[in-house]
Design a protein around this motif. Structure first.
Motif, short mmCIF file in Angstrom:
data_model
loop_
_atom_site.label_atom_id
_atom_site.label_comp_id
_atom_site.label_asym_id
_atom_site.label_seq_id
_atom_site.Cartn_x
_atom_site.Cartn_y
_atom_site.Cartn_z
N LEU A 113 -5.67 -5.72 0.54
CA LEU A 113 -4.98 -4.46 0.33
C LEU A 113 -4.71 -4.31 -1.16
O LEU A 113 -4.43 -5.31 -1.85
N ALA A 114 -4.78 -3.09 -1.67
CA ALA A 114 -4.65 -2.86 -3.11
C ALA A 114 -3.40 -2.03 -3.41
O ALA A 114 -3.00 -1.17 -2.64
N ARG A 115 -2.82 -2.31 -4.60
CA ARG A 115 -1.65 -1.60 -5.11
C ARG A 115 -0.56 -1.54 -4.02
O ARG A 115 -0.21 -0.48 -3.52
N THR A 116 -0.08 -2.70 -3.70
CA THR A 116 0.85 -2.83 -2.58
C THR A 116 2.30 -2.81 -3.07
O THR A 116 2.62 -3.26 -4.18
N THR B 9 3.82 -0.35 1.80
CA THR B 9 2.73 0.61 1.59
C THR B 9 1.62 -0.07 0.79
O THR B 9 1.87 -0.97 -0.01
N ALA B 10 0.40 0.37 1.05
CA ALA B 10 -0.78 -0.04 0.27
C ALA B 10 -1.60 1.20 -0.01
O ALA B 10 -1.84 2.02 0.89
N LEU C 184 -3.80 -8.34 8.04
CA LEU C 184 -2.84 -7.48 8.73
C LEU C 184 -2.54 -6.26 7.85
O LEU C 184 -2.67 -6.34 6.61
N PRO C 185 -2.12 -5.16 8.43
CA PRO C 185 -1.85 -3.97 7.61
C PRO C 185 -0.56 -4.08 6.80
O PRO C 185 -0.31 -3.25 5.93
N CYS C 186 0.25 -5.09 7.09
CA CYS C 186 1.50 -5.28 6.36
C CYS C 186 1.87 -6.75 6.45
O CYS C 186 1.37 -7.47 7.32
#
Length: 1021
Positions: free
Chosen positions: A92-95, A61-62, A28-30
């Motif tokens: 996802l990176a650097r979240t 945010t990612a 998922l995006p979040c």
């Protein structure tokens, strides 16, 4: 504004598997809300330690997205060895996940500082770190940005279907529909709050699995409430299970706020929770369902549902000891009606229920399937064994058995002992409070503003910016861990000292009881209450401070703004009034943790009963500040002192503030609290140089004499701000008429103001604001002008004048009046305070003398004699206590002591023994109100306007809006004024034929039939 905890959670990589895809690892995006909830539960140590009402707002945010390959090991099946399979895995990176929490801030700050379990964002291997900060949120719309929002709040971004909560055993998932913009969105969204940089903060529904389960209506065919056709849009009837769980959640929040109760059984809160769960179970009979319109049309029933609720307590909780069921049944039985002592009491209502058959027949038909479905639901919710199915006859037998046991154990409402009586009142208070909060769909704040903003640090930073520092007596107050009496000069930071002391006790009480103490700031006069409320709301947050007195809604109306901009002024006024009523109702439902009030509102807790028991439990484990306790006459003072003893017994801490508190009153306070409680006296250092802000002048001329008026006019011509304080309204009118024309001629149309207690509510609010605007301590530069007033300005009004002319009064009152002059010491010379000898005469044709027909003659003369020894001198405020001690050790002081002690003992014996704690208190309440309250009247010429304001309504407005708007026409009068008017039973108000002017108030009343002639000014105090 409100305080919030901003939690920033970061992780190098994270993934949130989309459950709608099988066979592939798509993220998922979040994170879904359930993931954030799980992280918080890990921090606090599990779902059982996480408050069920926890609500969060989210943003995420990612900075990148990638795919790696993972080895997937399928589960083995019979006879086959599974082969590892490589699969693509999105991540996802650097979240960064940002959470905003609005309640239980202290708890979450502690938990995230030292989490019980490791924090993971997504999968078990994706460790995260968290940091927190206290921030201020502001009301109004914000920008969507990267927030996760309920779908109905926005049309911007991707629509996502995600888990909201997952049950601890993972057997149930509740889904929600959301909007999220991975790249951010500049869309403006409807939000209750926003951050300082404009980010919308939209709290999601509670994320605790228990709260989520409670949101579901599981038996929708059984109603607790009728449909609300007045609301916009109209609301359907409320399901019984929904209301029972809402009440239970409100009780849980009350438990969180109150903590462990002293002087009660350790099982108190368990009993209270079960009582809330079962309190309305008796609404299942067909007669009640028809009464609430299920099915329509609505028809009367005339039975007490709480009595039938006993059947479910006895049947479903059969596994509990009999004593426990009796306590729970007692709480259920008395949450609406007194147990005995009146026509509407439970004992009177049930006198014909002599056996189970009478019980069964009385409550009419009951659908067996519905009753057993409810019993099963109650057992599951209470984590009790599932009961066997019962017939209506068996339920009636169980209910009658418990009813008889309660009425026998509490024979005629008599408590078995004092401890049981006090426990019963507190139980009744907890249930009625939770029930009212749930019925109003309200909520109780749980984060204390003093600790959430770190009040001591903020105060010191504010002073440092002004090149100032705290006073030593303020620091000592902050360090005081006992009850406190603070005696310090006017204008030298007593309020700040009280808040520092209260901050210390907020921390200590939280540590000792696991609760969050309420702070009650009590003052004697309406004007001073409103002024203090305005001040505290500015310092602590407007939504954090409640106002509780008979005209609280008028205060909220005077400070209200319109949420929209209706073109019709009348519509705008009704909207403002509706909002003011909503805020006053919320304060009356104990919403805020800081409340400014009169002592009389708190004293009502001693009355108990369904109307007042909630006040008593709300004051347990609380902090009390009494400002200017000397202002109360001995009888009322004795009542307050008696309640102080009870509050101390119930975990409370008492703080008393005064610039003029004699040692005898200090000794009386210590006696009231008893030998088990220490009262520390906090004063400035012995080498502290007390202010010399005033020069004393005594005048034999009465305040209204021509020579006195000429002196005042001379000060006005010299460009000074002059306070003229009379002892009665008649003198104030005369002085205002003589002086106002000159003040306006010299200094402008708004330079002359008059304030006394006989104004319409709306006019008084306007005048008080004008006084603050012109003569407030923060008004710079100082402005010349005139205020003529009675004693309503003596206490806690933050105003500052150059000159005082006052009629003589008891010394405490005079010293308070002095405190409004050169208050902040801005003048380069001591300001003149000129005291005029009063007229002494009986109030009637005979009897004892009173100073200007208001104050007792003896203490007034004693004060005059004391001041006469210092005629013409600068006043050293250090000497004030010695002066008061001299007066209070006189024969008059002995009589004062006897009156206060007698009143304290009588009040304690009559109200605080809790011999019959659940009996009818209607007559006691009426007598109590008559003791403290007067009567409101409206002018005959205003009757139609009053009626229109009362009866005209707008769609969707709060109940009581019309009453508030109509109250702007009311004039407070003493009780004896009832004989001067005619009671309008249609409007339920006293109508008076009187002369009235907006800037002078009530002038003359013409009694009905003019039998006694016009009621002349002077007697109305």
């Amino acid at each position: 504004m409100t305080s919030a905890l901003e939690i920033t959670i970061t992780a190098p990589v994270a993934s949130f598997r989309n459950p709608l895809y099988s066979g592939v690892q798509v993220t998922l995006p979040c994170p879904p809300p359930s993931t954030a909830a799980g992280l918080l539960a890990a921090a606090v140590g599990g779902w059982d330690r996480m408050p069920a009402d926890t609500r969060i707002a989210m943003a995420f945010t990612a900075q990148g997205k990638g795919v790696d390959v993972e080895t997937f090991h399928p589960l083995a099946t019979a006879g086959k060895k599974p082969d590892p399979t490589p699969k693509d895995h999105e991540f996802l990176a650097r979240t960064t996940l940002t959470l905003w929490v609005l309640d239980h801030l202290d708890l979450w700050e502690r938990a995230l500082r030292r989490p019980v379990w490791p924090l993971r964002l997504g999968r078990s291997q994706d460790l995260a770190s968290a940091r927190t900060s206290r921030i201020t949120l502001y009301p109004g719309q914000g920008t969507q940005g990267h927030a996760l929002l309920p779908a109905e709040n926005s049309r911007s971004g991707m629509q996502l279907r995600m888990p909201h909560t997952i049950s601890p055993d993972r057997s149930r998932i509740q889904w929600g529909t959301y909007r999220y913009a991975a790249q951010g969105s500049s869309a403006r969204v409807d939000s209750e709050w926003r951050t300082s940089d404009g980010q919308a903060v939209v709290p999601l529904a509670p994320v605790h699995p228990h709260a989520a389960a409670g949101a579901r209506v599981e038996l929708p065919h059984i109603w607790a409430k009728s449909p609300d056709t007045r609301s916009q849009p109209p609301q359907p009837g409320e399901a019984l299970t929904t209301h029972l769980q809402a009440t239970t959640r409100a009780l849980d929040t009350l438990h969180t706020r109150t903590g462990t109760l002293p002087a009660t059984d350790a099982r108190f809160w368990d009993r209270a929770r079960l009582t809330c769960l079962f309190h309305d179970a008796g609404k299942v009979p067909d007669g009640f369902q028809t009464m609430v319109g299920n099915p329509p049309p609505q028809q009367p029933w005339g039975r007490r549902h709480e009595v039938y609720s006993l059947a479910f307590v006895e049947h479903v909780l059969a596994h509990l000891p009999e004593d426990e069921r009796t306590w729970i049944g007692l709480g259920v039985l008395t949450h609406h009606r007194p147990l005995a002592g009146g026509e509407g009491s439970i004992r009177n209502e049930t006198r014909t229920l002599t056996g189970p058959k009478d019980f069964h027949d009385h409550f009419g038909p009951v659908d067996p399937a519905s009753a057993n479905a409810l019993a099963t639901w109650l057992a599951q919710t209470a984590k009790a064994p599932t009961p066997a199915e019962a017939t209506p006859e068996e339920l009636a037998e169980a209910g009658h058995r418990l009813l008889e046991r309660i009425l026998t154990h509490w024979d005629r409402g008599q408590s078995p002992d004092e401890e049981a009586g006090l426990t019963a009142v507190l139980l009744q208070g907890a249930i009625t409070l939770a029930d009212h909060v749930a019925s109003a769909h309200g909520h109780l704040l749980t984060t204390h503003p003093l600790t959430s903003i770190d009040y001591p640090a903020r105060l010191r930073a504010t002073l440092k910016a002004k090149n100032a520092d705290t006073y030593p007596h303020q620091e000592r107050a902050h360090a005081t861990t006992t009850h406190m009496v603070l005696r310090a000069p006017t204008g030298k930071g007593k309020t700040e000292a009280a808040l520092l002391w209260a901050t210390t006790h907020t921390h200590h009480t939280a540590d000792e009881t696991a609760g969050t103490p309420r702070l009650f700031y009590a003052l004697p006069y309406l004007a001073s209450i409103n002024a203090m409320a305005t001040r505290l709301r500015t310092d602590l947050g407007h939504d954090q401070v409640g106002v509780v007195h008979s005209r609280a809604a008028s205060f909220y109306l005077s400070t209200a703004t319109c949420d929209t901009t209706p073109t019709d002024p009348a519509a705008a006024e009704r909207q403002r009034a509706s909002g003011a009523v909503a805020k006053a109702n919320a304060s009356r439902l104990f919403r805020e943790l800081v409340r400014v009030t009169t002592p009389y509102q708190l004293l009502r807790g001693a009355l108990g009963g369904t109307a007042h028991a909630s006040t008593l439990i709300d004051t347990t484990n609380s902090t009390f500040v009494f400002d200017e306790l000397h202002a109360y006459e001995p009888r009322r003072l004795g009542m307050i002192l008696a309640m102080m003893g009870l509050w101390a017994r119930l975990g409370g801490r008492i703080g008393v503030l005064s610039a003029t508190l004699p040692d005898r009153l200090l000794d009386t306070i210590r006696a009231a609290l008893g030998p088990d409680h220490t009262v520390e006296l906090v004063e400035p250092d012995t080498d502290y140089t007390w202010p010399r802000r005033h020069r004393l002048h005594l005048r034999e001329d009465h305040l209204t004499d021509p020579a006195s008026i000429e002196d005042i006019q001379t000060s006005l011509r010299a460009g000074r701000s002059v306070a003229v304080i009379a002892n009665n309204v008649a003198d104030a009118w005369h002085l205002y008429d003589q002086l106002a024309p000159l003040a306006r001629e010299l200094h402008g149309d708004d330079a002359a103001l008059l304030l006394h207690s006989r104004f319409k509510t709306g006019d008084r609010s306007r005048i008080e604001q004008a006084i603050r605007d012109r003569f407030g301590t923060r008004t710079t530069p100082r402005r010349p002008g005139l205020l003529v007033a009675t004693q309503v300005v003596e206490v806690s009004l933050d105003v500052d004048f150059d000159v005082l002319h006052t009629s003589a009064a008891p010394l405490e009152a005079l010293l308070q009046r002095f405190g409004r002059i050169n208050r902040i010491g801005a003048l380069d010379h001591p300001a003149p305070v000129i005291v005029h000898r009063p007229h002494y005469a009986p109030r009637g044709r005979s009897g004892p003398d009173f100073a200007d027909k208001v104050y007792d003659a003896e203490p007034t003369r004693l004060g005059w004699d004391t001041l006469a020894r210092h005629q013409g001198r600068e006043l050293d405020e250090r000497l004030f206590t010695a002066w008061l001690n001299e007066i209070y050790t006189s024969p008059w002081g002995d009589r004062w002591q006897d009156q206060a002690d007698t009143s304290r003992e009588d009040f304690r014996d009559q109200f605080l023994s809790f011999d019959q704690p659940l009996n009818d208190t209607t007559q006691l309440s009426a007598a109590f109100d008559a003791m403290f309250d007067g009567v409101d009247g409206t002018l005959a010429k205003d009757r139609q306007d009053y009626k229109d304001a009362l009866q005209n309504t707008s769609p969707g407005e709060e109940r009581g809006t019309g009453r508030l708007l109509a109250s702007q026409y009311l004039i407070p009068l003493p009780h004896y004024a009832r004989a001067l008017g005619t009671w309008d039973h249609t409007l339920n108000v006293l109508i008076i034929d009187a002369e009235y002017e907006p800037d002078r108030g009530l002038i003359t009343i013409h009694p009905p039939g003019n039998a006694a002639g016009a009621y002349q000014p002077g007697v109305l105090l």
